[in-house]
Enzyme design. Structure first.
Site, PDB file in Angstrom:
ATOM      1  N   GLU A 147      -2.247  -8.538  -4.741  1.00  0.00           N
ATOM      2  CA  GLU A 147      -3.529  -7.872  -4.988  1.00  0.00           C
ATOM      3  C   GLU A 147      -4.030  -8.250  -6.383  1.00  0.00           C
ATOM      4  O   GLU A 147      -5.212  -8.363  -6.616  1.00  0.00           O
ATOM      5  CB  GLU A 147      -3.364  -6.344  -4.881  1.00  0.00           C
ATOM      6  CG  GLU A 147      -4.696  -5.597  -4.902  1.00  0.00           C
ATOM      7  CD  GLU A 147      -4.540  -4.092  -4.991  1.00  0.00           C
ATOM      8  OE1 GLU A 147      -3.418  -3.601  -5.145  1.00  0.00           O
ATOM      9  OE2 GLU A 147      -5.581  -3.412  -4.923  1.00  0.00           O
ATOM     10  N   ARG A 152       9.751  -2.422  -7.889  1.00  0.00           N
ATOM     11  CA  ARG A 152       9.827  -0.993  -7.544  1.00  0.00           C
ATOM     12  C   ARG A 152      10.482  -0.744  -6.196  1.00  0.00           C
ATOM     13  O   ARG A 152      10.940   0.371  -5.940  1.00  0.00           O
ATOM     14  CB  ARG A 152       8.445  -0.340  -7.658  1.00  0.00           C
ATOM     15  CG  ARG A 152       8.035  -0.088  -9.107  1.00  0.00           C
ATOM     16  CD  ARG A 152       6.650   0.493  -9.214  1.00  0.00           C
ATOM     17  NE  ARG A 152       5.637  -0.383  -8.666  1.00  0.00           N
ATOM     18  CZ  ARG A 152       5.118  -1.445  -9.298  1.00  0.00           C
ATOM     19  NH1 ARG A 152       5.492  -1.728 -10.525  1.00  0.00           N
ATOM     20  NH2 ARG A 152       4.231  -2.200  -8.710  1.00  0.00           N
TER      21      ARG A 152
HETATM   22  P1  AMP Z   1       0.733  -6.773  -1.840  1.00  0.00           P
HETATM   23  O1  AMP Z   1       1.568  -8.015  -1.774  1.00  0.00           O
HETATM   24  O2  AMP Z   1      -0.690  -7.043  -2.186  1.00  0.00           O
HETATM   25  O3  AMP Z   1       0.910  -5.912  -0.613  1.00  0.00           O
HETATM   26  O4  AMP Z   1       1.268  -5.957  -3.086  1.00  0.00           O
HETATM   27  C1  AMP Z   1       2.398  -5.205  -2.982  1.00  0.00           C
HETATM   28  C2  AMP Z   1       3.223  -5.239  -4.243  1.00  0.00           C
HETATM   29  O5  AMP Z   1       2.425  -5.111  -5.418  1.00  0.00           O
HETATM   30  C3  AMP Z   1       4.177  -4.083  -4.221  1.00  0.00           C
HETATM   31  O6  AMP Z   1       5.425  -4.563  -4.676  1.00  0.00           O
HETATM   32  C4  AMP Z   1       3.583  -3.084  -5.176  1.00  0.00           C
HETATM   33  O7  AMP Z   1       4.577  -2.580  -6.010  1.00  0.00           O
HETATM   34  C5  AMP Z   1       2.536  -3.819  -5.978  1.00  0.00           C
HETATM   35  N1  AMP Z   1       1.192  -3.228  -5.919  1.00  0.00           N
HETATM   36  C6  AMP Z   1       0.075  -3.812  -5.412  1.00  0.00           C
HETATM   37  N2  AMP Z   1      -0.997  -3.046  -5.544  1.00  0.00           N
HETATM   38  C7  AMP Z   1      -0.570  -1.914  -6.139  1.00  0.00           C
HETATM   39  C8  AMP Z   1      -1.220  -0.714  -6.546  1.00  0.00           C
HETATM   40  N3  AMP Z   1      -2.544  -0.519  -6.377  1.00  0.00           N
HETATM   41  N4  AMP Z   1      -0.463   0.254  -7.126  1.00  0.00           N
HETATM   42  C9  AMP Z   1       0.860   0.059  -7.295  1.00  0.00           C
HETATM   43  N5  AMP Z   1       1.522  -1.049  -6.952  1.00  0.00           N
HETATM   44  C10 AMP Z   1       0.823  -2.032  -6.371  1.00  0.00           C
END
Ligand code: AMP
Length: 170
Positions: free
Chosen positions: A95, A58
């Site tokens: 996550e 995204r």
């Molecule tokens: P992180 O590495 O945990 O910061 O996760 C970020 C990546 O995962 C980004 O590329 C987001 O598109 C996706 N992402 C993680 N959690 C969410 C969420 N709750 N809603 C939408 N996208 C998320």
């Protein structure tokens, strides 16, 4: 316009316990999309950014428009095996899972000042890995720009660059 009204919470997607921030209602709204892109780019106008790095998937939707606003090029950071040329790779925790990302090793140099763009900051692992890839190419990271910061997850602490977000959820 209140962009928050165009972010849809989808519970238990893609896994139980995750509340997914669906940005597609915002993307489909012409004024909201323009407002979001302008707000993401605004702190970085006139700051000497030479390249905007976008993170698959995204981040790819937003980063090229931010690059156009800043008069920069766009450099993709992609999932493994997608880039055709010689690449560097970093693994990281999500996550909701584990993943790795790659960058073309000749896409940036020490002459570049980079803004890294993604849609959502959650735990920060993705951005942390992307910044490691950028600095591994010799470039300087000026900042990390998100549409949404899930600040209650504390991801900004892992990001070794100034963080900006259009929408912050506390
Ligand atoms: P992180 O590495 O945990 O910061 O996760 C970020 C990546 O995962 C980004 O590329 C987001 O598109 C996706 N992402 C993680 N959690 C969410 C969420 N709750 N809603 C939408 N996208 C998320």
């Amino acid at each position: 316009m209140d962009l928050r009204t165009l972010i849809r919470d989808v519970p238990d997607f893609p896994k139980p316990g995750i509340i997914f921030k669906d940005i597609t209602p915002l993307l489909g709204h012409p004024q909201a999309l323009a407002q979001a892109i302008n707000a993401m780019a605004e702190p970085y106008l006139g700051k000497g950014i030479t390249q905007v790095v976008g993170i698959e998937s995204r981040g790819f939707i937003l980063a090229p428009s931010v690059a156009l606003r800043l008069g920069c090029g766009f450099v993709p950071v992609r999932k493994p095996g997608k880039l055709p040329w010689k690449s560097k790779r970093r693994s990281y925790g999500l996550e909701y899972g584990k993943d790795a990302i790659e960058i073309h090793e000749d896409s940036l140099s020490e002459r570049d000042t980079v803004l890294v763009v993604d849609d959502v900051l959650a735990t920060g692992g993705t951005m942390e890995a992307a910044i490691e890839l950028v600095t591994g190419c010799g470039a300087k990271v000026f900042g990390a720009a998100f549409l949404i910061d899930l600040a209650f997850l504390g991801g900004a602490k892992r990001v070794l660059a100034p963080v900006s977000a259009v929408l912050t959820y506390r």
